[in-house]
Design a protein around this motif. Sequence first.
Motif, mmCIF file in Angstrom:
data_model
loop_
_atom_site.group_PDB
_atom_site.id
_atom_site.type_symbol
_atom_site.label_atom_id
_atom_site.label_comp_id
_atom_site.label_asym_id
_atom_site.label_seq_id
_atom_site.Cartn_x
_atom_site.Cartn_y
_atom_site.Cartn_z
ATOM 1 N N ALA A 279 0.828 -1.207 0.000
ATOM 2 C CA ALA A 279 0.000 0.000 0.000
ATOM 3 C C ALA A 279 0.863 1.257 0.000
ATOM 4 C CB ALA A 279 -0.923 -0.005 1.212
ATOM 5 N N PHE A 280 1.906 1.254 0.806
ATOM 6 C CA PHE A 280 2.772 2.437 0.902
ATOM 7 C C PHE A 280 3.524 2.687 -0.401
ATOM 8 C CE2 PHE A 280 7.142 3.960 1.954
ATOM 9 C CZ PHE A 280 6.799 5.289 2.171
ATOM 10 N N ILE A 281 4.103 1.636 -0.979
ATOM 11 C CA ILE A 281 4.859 1.815 -2.221
ATOM 12 C C ILE A 281 3.929 2.232 -3.355
ATOM 13 C CG2 ILE A 281 6.226 0.628 -3.978
ATOM 14 C CD1 ILE A 281 7.763 1.285 -1.401
ATOM 15 N N TYR A 282 2.770 1.598 -3.457
ATOM 16 C CA TYR A 282 1.805 1.986 -4.498
ATOM 17 C C TYR A 282 1.388 3.446 -4.314
ATOM 18 C CZ TYR A 282 -2.543 2.670 -6.972
ATOM 19 O OH TYR A 282 -3.515 3.203 -7.789
ATOM 20 N N ALA A 283 1.025 3.832 -3.083
ATOM 21 C CA ALA A 283 0.549 5.190 -2.826
ATOM 22 C C ALA A 283 1.635 6.221 -3.117
ATOM 23 C CB ALA A 283 0.081 5.305 -1.371
ATOM 24 N N THR A 284 2.876 5.919 -2.739
ATOM 25 C CA THR A 284 3.972 6.862 -2.982
ATOM 26 C C THR A 284 4.233 7.023 -4.469
ATOM 27 O OG1 THR A 284 4.977 6.209 -0.874
ATOM 28 C CG2 THR A 284 6.367 7.395 -2.424
ATOM 29 N N ALA A 285 4.233 5.917 -5.196
ATOM 30 C CA ALA A 285 4.413 5.988 -6.647
ATOM 31 C C ALA A 285 3.273 6.773 -7.292
ATOM 32 C CB ALA A 285 4.485 4.582 -7.239
ATOM 33 N N ASP A 286 2.053 6.532 -6.834
ATOM 34 C CA ASP A 286 0.892 7.228 -7.378
ATOM 35 C C ASP A 286 0.981 8.733 -7.115
ATOM 36 O OD1 ASP A 286 -1.872 6.788 -8.599
ATOM 37 O OD2 ASP A 286 -2.374 7.963 -6.827
ATOM 38 N N MET A 287 1.470 9.104 -5.927
ATOM 39 C CA MET A 287 1.643 10.514 -5.593
ATOM 40 C C MET A 287 2.667 11.171 -6.514
ATOM 41 S SD MET A 287 3.907 12.774 -3.954
ATOM 42 C CE MET A 287 4.974 11.676 -2.992
ATOM 43 N N ILE A 288 3.773 10.495 -6.769
ATOM 44 C CA ILE A 288 4.812 11.051 -7.633
ATOM 45 C C ILE A 288 4.278 11.207 -9.060
ATOM 46 C CG2 ILE A 288 7.050 10.568 -8.698
ATOM 47 C CD1 ILE A 288 7.912 9.288 -6.074
ATOM 48 N N ILE A 289 3.576 10.194 -9.554
ATOM 49 C CA ILE A 289 3.020 10.265 -10.908
ATOM 50 C C ILE A 289 1.986 11.386 -11.005
ATOM 51 C CG2 ILE A 289 1.681 9.015 -12.645
ATOM 52 C CD1 ILE A 289 2.991 6.431 -11.590
ATOM 53 N N THR A 290 1.154 11.524 -9.981
ATOM 54 C CA THR A 290 0.169 12.605 -9.963
ATOM 55 C C THR A 290 0.853 13.966 -10.043
ATOM 56 O OG1 THR A 290 -1.386 11.270 -8.668
ATOM 57 C CG2 THR A 290 -1.708 13.650 -8.643
ATOM 58 N N ALA A 291 1.969 14.125 -9.326
ATOM 59 C CA ALA A 291 2.712 15.382 -9.356
ATOM 60 C C ALA A 291 3.284 15.673 -10.746
ATOM 61 C CB ALA A 291 3.854 15.343 -8.335
ATOM 62 N N HIS A 292 3.430 14.651 -11.555
ATOM 63 C CA HIS A 292 3.927 14.799 -12.934
ATOM 64 C C HIS A 292 2.774 14.882 -13.935
ATOM 65 C CE1 HIS A 292 7.653 13.457 -11.035
ATOM 66 N NE2 HIS A 292 8.309 13.804 -12.114
ATOM 67 N N GLY A 293 1.603 15.226 -13.469
ATOM 68 C CA GLY A 293 0.461 15.345 -14.369
ATOM 69 C C GLY A 293 -0.181 14.025 -14.719
ATOM 70 N N GLY A 294 0.079 12.986 -13.917
ATOM 71 C CA GLY A 294 -0.528 11.686 -14.158
ATOM 72 C C GLY A 294 0.148 10.876 -15.242
ATOM 73 N N LYS A 295 1.382 11.218 -15.584
ATOM 74 C CA LYS A 295 2.074 10.522 -16.676
ATOM 75 C C LYS A 295 3.414 9.980 -16.211
ATOM 76 C CE LYS A 295 -0.130 13.204 -20.352
ATOM 77 N NZ LYS A 295 0.075 14.024 -21.562
#
Length: 240
Positions: free
Chosen positions: A125-141
């Motif tokens: 959960a933590f690794i998925y959420a952190t990766a998702d946060m980083i991708i979101t900060a890049h405009g979802g890409k």
Amino acid sequence: MRLSTAILSVLIFSLLNACSTAPTSHGEVKGASASSREMGQSDTNRMATLAMRDNLESLYLLMDKLYRRNPAEWKKSGATREEVVKRVREAVEKRQTWADLQGKHDIAAMSLALSPDFKADRVAAFIYATADMIITAHGGKIEFFLIDGLDAQYLYNAARNIEIAVWMLTNRRNTAGQPLLLSDEINATERNLSFEREFGKIVGRLDLLAEFITEKYRRAGISYVQNLLGGSFLQFLPVR
């Protein structure tokens, strides 16, 4: 006496020569293979794509290390460690939801994964959420092209979110009074800071990219002025 000095000189020379031929390689920089997709990327796009690739790889490495220190986490899923790792990678890179996070994404998902009463596999959960946060900060890409833009402030905020998450992992306790996850360890016989170093790499990449994005627009203005000046004052004069 002269013979002893000569023998000593030979021994010193041999030792120095042995030291100079000792293996000192620590690897070498490796570039990605050329791709036709790069034709649609600026230098900034390419830098962002490579940084994203390396940040995700750092998270996957941290996932593996966390599972080794916290084997009870992956066992909660009823699958093997390798199967869980594969599922997390697919969910991250295909932009799928993670069931244990109740449909939450980016910082909301991170907050849930790091809450003291979270009962599911906290590592996944933590690794998925952190990766998702980083991708979101890049405009979802995950990959970037000429039509894409990046917000430097969001990238900067993502770096701070990583720092906050690391602090939580180190200081926050679960309902049983234990650390949320075992990571770095310093004691009388062991000093393991590999988790902190890997998280630090992610923070460094995000901060550098944020600064580079900000610099890009400032340099564009400077280049425009330089071109104007160059057109008027920095041209060679005819000599015949």
